[in-house]
Design a protein around this motif. Structure first.
Motif, PDB file in Angstrom:
ATOM      1  N   PHE A  18       0.466  -0.889   0.166  1.00  0.00           N
ATOM      2  CA  PHE A  18       0.518  -0.054   0.058  1.00  0.00           C
ATOM      3  C   PHE A  18       0.793   1.151  -0.203  1.00  0.00           C
ATOM      4  CE2 PHE A  18      -1.797   2.904   2.582  1.00  0.00           C
ATOM      5  CZ  PHE A  18      -3.005   3.560   1.707  1.00  0.00           C
ATOM      6  N   ASP A  19       0.314   1.957  -0.581  1.00  0.00           N
ATOM      7  CA  ASP A  19       1.203   3.572  -0.598  1.00  0.00           C
ATOM      8  C   ASP A  19       1.303   4.160  -1.659  1.00  0.00           C
ATOM      9  OD1 ASP A  19       0.622   5.667   0.979  1.00  0.00           O
ATOM     10  OD2 ASP A  19       2.236   5.938   2.266  1.00  0.00           O
ATOM     11  N   HIS A  20       1.448   3.172  -3.404  1.00  0.00           N
ATOM     12  CA  HIS A  20       1.860   3.387  -4.022  1.00  0.00           C
ATOM     13  C   HIS A  20       1.751   3.940  -4.611  1.00  0.00           C
ATOM     14  CE1 HIS A  20       5.906   1.378  -3.503  1.00  0.00           C
ATOM     15  NE2 HIS A  20       5.422   0.490  -2.735  1.00  0.00           N
ATOM     16  N   PHE A  21       1.037   5.613  -4.960  1.00  0.00           N
ATOM     17  CA  PHE A  21      -0.071   6.350  -6.266  1.00  0.00           C
ATOM     18  C   PHE A  21       0.699   6.460  -7.148  1.00  0.00           C
ATOM     19  CE2 PHE A  21      -0.416   7.200  -1.581  1.00  0.00           C
ATOM     20  CZ  PHE A  21      -2.360   6.866  -1.256  1.00  0.00           C
ATOM     21  N   GLU A  22      -0.622   6.782  -8.423  1.00  0.00           N
ATOM     22  CA  GLU A  22      -0.379   7.219  -9.741  1.00  0.00           C
ATOM     23  C   GLU A  22      -1.509   8.279  -9.634  1.00  0.00           C
ATOM     24  OE1 GLU A  22      -1.378   4.160 -12.387  1.00  0.00           O
ATOM     25  OE2 GLU A  22       0.363   3.176 -12.046  1.00  0.00           O
ATOM     26  N   VAL A  23      -0.924   9.228 -10.294  1.00  0.00           N
ATOM     27  CA  VAL A  23      -1.634  11.094 -10.333  1.00  0.00           C
ATOM     28  C   VAL A  23      -1.796  11.103 -11.762  1.00  0.00           C
ATOM     29  CG1 VAL A  23      -1.833  13.540  -9.855  1.00  0.00           C
ATOM     30  CG2 VAL A  23      -0.616  11.323  -8.295  1.00  0.00           C
ATOM     31  N   ASP A  24      -2.617  11.023 -12.144  1.00  0.00           N
ATOM     32  CA  ASP A  24      -3.165  11.713 -13.406  1.00  0.00           C
ATOM     33  C   ASP A  24      -4.029  13.323 -13.362  1.00  0.00           C
ATOM     34  OD1 ASP A  24      -2.983  11.513 -16.114  1.00  0.00           O
ATOM     35  OD2 ASP A  24      -3.632   9.701 -16.667  1.00  0.00           O
ATOM     36  N   THR A  25      -4.182  13.827 -13.742  1.00  0.00           N
ATOM     37  CA  THR A  25      -5.188  14.461 -14.813  1.00  0.00           C
ATOM     38  C   THR A  25      -6.185  14.444 -15.705  1.00  0.00           C
ATOM     39  OG1 THR A  25      -3.953  16.551 -15.840  1.00  0.00           O
ATOM     40  CG2 THR A  25      -3.944  16.426 -12.718  1.00  0.00           C
ATOM     41  N   ILE A  26      -7.204  15.116 -15.795  1.00  0.00           N
ATOM     42  CA  ILE A  26      -8.257  15.153 -16.166  1.00  0.00           C
ATOM     43  C   ILE A  26      -8.762  16.264 -16.863  1.00  0.00           C
ATOM     44  CG2 ILE A  26     -10.276  14.248 -17.715  1.00  0.00           C
ATOM     45  CD1 ILE A  26      -9.905  11.786 -16.290  1.00  0.00           C
ATOM     46  N   ARG A  32     -13.629  28.199 -17.696  1.00  0.00           N
ATOM     47  CA  ARG A  32     -11.963  28.221 -16.278  1.00  0.00           C
ATOM     48  C   ARG A  32     -11.045  27.242 -17.073  1.00  0.00           C
ATOM     49  NH1 ARG A  32     -15.484  27.594 -11.455  1.00  0.00           N
ATOM     50  NH2 ARG A  32     -14.019  27.106 -10.907  1.00  0.00           N
ATOM     51  N   GLY A  33     -10.911  26.175 -17.759  1.00  0.00           N
ATOM     52  CA  GLY A  33      -9.797  25.518 -17.962  1.00  0.00           C
ATOM     53  C   GLY A  33      -9.975  24.598 -16.358  1.00  0.00           C
ATOM     54  N   ASP A  34     -10.430  24.420 -15.762  1.00  0.00           N
ATOM     55  CA  ASP A  34     -10.265  23.315 -14.688  1.00  0.00           C
ATOM     56  C   ASP A  34      -9.887  22.125 -15.006  1.00  0.00           C
ATOM     57  OD1 ASP A  34     -10.759  25.404 -13.414  1.00  0.00           O
ATOM     58  OD2 ASP A  34     -13.046  24.498 -12.329  1.00  0.00           O
ATOM     59  N   VAL A  35      -9.659  21.065 -13.745  1.00  0.00           N
ATOM     60  CA  VAL A  35      -9.101  19.964 -14.326  1.00  0.00           C
ATOM     61  C   VAL A  35      -9.822  18.714 -13.546  1.00  0.00           C
ATOM     62  CG1 VAL A  35      -6.812  20.460 -15.698  1.00  0.00           C
ATOM     63  CG2 VAL A  35      -6.613  19.899 -13.090  1.00  0.00           C
ATOM     64  N   LEU A  36      -9.859  17.878 -13.405  1.00  0.00           N
ATOM     65  CA  LEU A  36      -9.838  16.642 -12.687  1.00  0.00           C
ATOM     66  C   LEU A  36      -8.258  16.296 -11.556  1.00  0.00           C
ATOM     67  CD1 LEU A  36     -12.946  14.909 -13.716  1.00  0.00           C
ATOM     68  CD2 LEU A  36     -12.837  16.528 -11.106  1.00  0.00           C
ATOM     69  N   ALA A  37      -7.847  16.145 -10.295  1.00  0.00           N
ATOM     70  CA  ALA A  37      -7.092  15.679 -10.362  1.00  0.00           C
ATOM     71  C   ALA A  37      -7.228  14.531  -9.553  1.00  0.00           C
ATOM     72  CB  ALA A  37      -5.701  16.452  -9.441  1.00  0.00           C
ATOM     73  N   ILE A  38      -6.629  13.259  -9.882  1.00  0.00           N
ATOM     74  CA  ILE A  38      -7.370  11.438  -9.971  1.00  0.00           C
ATOM     75  C   ILE A  38      -5.548  11.022  -9.589  1.00  0.00           C
ATOM     76  CG2 ILE A  38      -8.041   9.354 -10.419  1.00  0.00           C
ATOM     77  CD1 ILE A  38      -8.860  11.016 -12.814  1.00  0.00           C
TER      78      ILE A  38
END
Length: 68
Positions: A18-26, A32-38
């Motif tokens: 546990f505790d290995h993360f992947e991060v992506d944005t959409i 406004r140019g908002d993104v979702l951080a996942i």
């Protein structure tokens, strides 16, 4: 400095810890140019998703720091 996911340690690829993360944005929102951080934990496959105002690295970095 970014590191290719092809170069991640084998221990992470095995998904046994546990505790290995992947991060992506959409990108969302045309005006406004908002993104979702996942953020995804590789072991549990659980996701944390937050909307980030602004499509720049500073805004996304601060959102990720607050989430973690």
């Amino acid at each position: 400095m970014s590191v290719s996911i092809d170069k991640r340690p084998k221990a992470i690829q095995l998904r046994r810890v546990f505790d290995h993360f992947e991060v992506d944005t959409i990108k969302i929102g045309k005006v406004r140019g908002d993104v979702l951080a996942i953020i995804t934990d590789r072991l549990s496959q659980q996701h944390i998703t937050r909307q980030v105002s602004g499509c720049n690295s500073q805004a996304v970095t601060m959102a990720i720091i607050r989430l973690l």
